[in-house]
Design a protein around this motif. Structure first.
Motif, short mmCIF file in Angstrom:
data_model
loop_
_atom_site.label_atom_id
_atom_site.label_comp_id
_atom_site.label_asym_id
_atom_site.label_seq_id
_atom_site.Cartn_x
_atom_site.Cartn_y
_atom_site.Cartn_z
N ILE A 195 54.71 22.57 30.28
CA ILE A 195 55.68 21.93 31.17
C ILE A 195 55.89 20.53 30.66
O ILE A 195 54.96 19.71 30.65
CB ILE A 195 55.16 21.85 32.62
N ASP A 196 57.11 20.24 30.23
CA ASP A 196 57.46 18.94 29.67
C ASP A 196 57.88 17.99 30.80
O ASP A 196 58.36 18.42 31.84
CB ASP A 196 58.63 19.14 28.70
N ASP A 197 57.70 16.70 30.54
CA ASP A 197 58.12 15.65 31.48
C ASP A 197 57.53 15.90 32.87
O ASP A 197 58.20 15.73 33.89
CB ASP A 197 59.66 15.57 31.57
N PHE A 198 56.27 16.30 32.89
CA PHE A 198 55.62 16.63 34.16
C PHE A 198 55.53 15.40 35.06
O PHE A 198 55.23 14.30 34.62
CB PHE A 198 54.22 17.20 33.93
N ALA B 169 49.34 13.39 27.23
CA ALA B 169 50.08 12.20 27.66
C ALA B 169 51.14 11.87 26.62
O ALA B 169 50.83 11.72 25.44
CB ALA B 169 49.13 11.02 27.84
N GLU B 170 52.38 11.78 27.07
CA GLU B 170 53.50 11.47 26.17
C GLU B 170 53.80 9.98 26.20
O GLU B 170 53.59 9.32 27.21
CB GLU B 170 54.80 12.12 26.67
N GLY B 171 54.35 9.47 25.11
CA GLY B 171 54.86 8.10 25.11
C GLY B 171 53.78 7.03 25.13
O GLY B 171 53.96 5.97 25.74
MG MG Z 1 58.79 14.91 27.43
#
Ligand code: MG
Ligand code: C2E
Ligand code: MG
Ligand code: MG
Length: 289
Positions: free
Chosen positions: A179-182, A236-238
């Motif tokens: 699941i992206d951008d959770f 953790a993205e970004g």
């Molecule tokens: Mg994302």
């Protein structure tokens, strides 16, 4: 009224259109051409194990270099591709490209590396995508568990009933689903439980101010706790700073991705560093390709 040009195509220069729809029409026409002329590329961003900095996977991110416009970002052209149906061509281009890349990295000695691919919800209706993936896995001799598909949380929730069936087919194939951008899509615990996901990618908006804002840290902690209880992997993205990375490690996030480590780069820049057989070495911090 829309004017038609000689060959029956809708003219791009229509006075009645506003700038935005003119831009979209321009992008649609150019994207059609770009797909035929192979102007799209895929860049790759490493995803590292928190703490050891070992590379676990790469996220494939599509790129478009337009001869007069320069770089056009996926945030701008993917929505156009989705509304015009071109997303299927973009999607199969990206799939072929990154499957081929992973296959060649494996030939070069890379082990236990996964490729993570963004999928539009438009590709999740019907069984075309599971068929395509099954076919491409066989063609490139890749294992399903070497592939992870990322779907944005908000669009899953808006199309829940339509996509469940396809997600189950994909899960049955053995590919991983994330699941992206959770955190941006308001999933409830019960819907999360019904979906066949392995991984949660915590949206970068929660990472951005985690060092300054206690509330963000509390939200982050509860997302990690929820994921752990559901046996999901957290990414953790970004991640952009040392302080953010330190907090993420303290909170027990499993994997990290962001400019602090590396930006997305073309495959050859990754090969130049790693295809000497040391792909399994921990990535140096602030690695510059
Ligand atoms: Mg994302
Ligand atoms: P995403 O899946 O959430 O991908 C992560 C985005 O964050 C990428 O932007 C990446 O370049 C950027 N990023 C990585 N590290 C950092 C960081 O430390 N700080 C900041 N500020 N940004 C970071 P990009 O490549 O512009 O892609 C934007 C979105 O476009 C992606 O968001 C994804 O939803 C979509 N997209 C990209 N490639 C594809 C594709 O092949 N197919 C589909 N359907 N969508 C794609
Ligand atoms: Mg993604
Ligand atoms: Mg995405």
């Amino acid at each position: 009224a829309s004017k038609r040009s000689g060959k029956g195509q809708l003219s791009f220069y229509d006075e009645s259109m506003n700038d935005l729809s003119r831009r979209k029409l321009f992008l649609e026409q150019e994207l059609r051409r770009a797909l035929q002329n192979h102007e799209l590329q895929v860049h790759y961003q490493p995803i590292l194990e928190a703490g050891t900095n070992r590379v676990k996977s790469f996220e494939a991110l599509v790129r478009w270099y337009h001869k007069s416009e320069g770089w056009i970002g996926p945030d701008e052209f993917i929505p156009v591709a989705e509304t015009t149906g071109l997303i299927h061509q973009v999607g199969s281009f990206v799939l072929n490209e990154c499957f081929a890349t992973l296959a060649s990295w494996k030939d070069g000695g890379a082990e236990a590396i996964r490729m993570s691919i963004n999928i539009s919800v438009k590709q999740l209706q019907g069984n075309a995508l599971p068929h395509l993936i099954k076919d491409r896995l066989a063609y490139y001799r890749l294992l399903p568990q070497e592939i992870e598909l990322e779907v944005t949380e908000s669009v899953i929730m808006e199309n829940f009933e339509k996509v469940c069936f396809t997600l189950d087919l994909l899960r049955d194939l053995g590919v991983y689903l994330s699941i992206d951008d959770f955190g941006t899509g308001y999933s409830s615990m019960s819907t999360l439980n019904r979906l066949p996901f392995h991984t949660i990618k915590i949206d970068r908006s929660f990472i951005a101010d985690v060092f300054y804002d206690k509330k963000s840290r509390a939200i982050l902690r509860s997302m990690i706790q929820l994921s752990n209880e559901m046996n999901l992997t957290t990414i953790a993205e970004g991640v952009e700073s040392e302080e953010q990375y330190r907090i993420l490690k303290e909170e027990g996030v499993h994997e990290v991705q962001g400019y602090y480590f590396t930006k997305p780069v073309p495959a050859n820049e990754i090969e130049a560093v790693w295809l000497t057989g040391n792909l399994s070495e921990p990535l140096r911090l602030h690695h510059r390709f």
